[in-house]
Design a protein around this motif. Sequence first.
Motif: not given
Length: 191
Positions: A18-19, A56-57, A63-65, A99-103
Amino acid sequence: MPGYYDMDDILMEDEPISVVFQVGAHGCGLLDPGSETNDIEKGTKMDLPYWLAHQLHLRQAVSISVPASFSQKTKKEIQADAACVDLKGRCPYFYELGCKIAPLVGDKTIGTFLLYAFTDRYKEILSKSHSGPAVPRISSRLTKEESQLFEAARSSMAAFKKWRTGGSRLEKASILGRKRKRTIPLGPSSP
């Protein structure tokens, strides 16, 4: 380590994220199936595949939710009883995506949450993998990473049982079976 041709990595990067668009995107209306125009307005919320959301981020366009599979509800369920939570249904690549979404989302608790979930479920996976030849019900709730671990544990236990119940563990080397006679020189050796 993921590779360019790794099918699991390709499938993981296709997970919807979700962005919220921080800028308007002209000519990108086809990304939003409910859009009537060919443009995406600033502040529009939608789900995009991870690979696109990540790019895109990086360009500061979205911005990523935090995904629903890492929500507070999921965290509470895992803290209550991690082995009973169906992580596969929430995200088949739960750990890798986490692991990829945390940062990207800036949530520092995701890393410790992933560690807690894995260590708690690891014990259950190993105990169930050694239980017998029938695949238990737990295998339907395992993520891809956990399924690989489960299968590795099952195959190592099967190899151990085969070794343990097998015949002779030590075999005499074929070279030891032959007897050689030593020859003693009878006279002085000539140089």
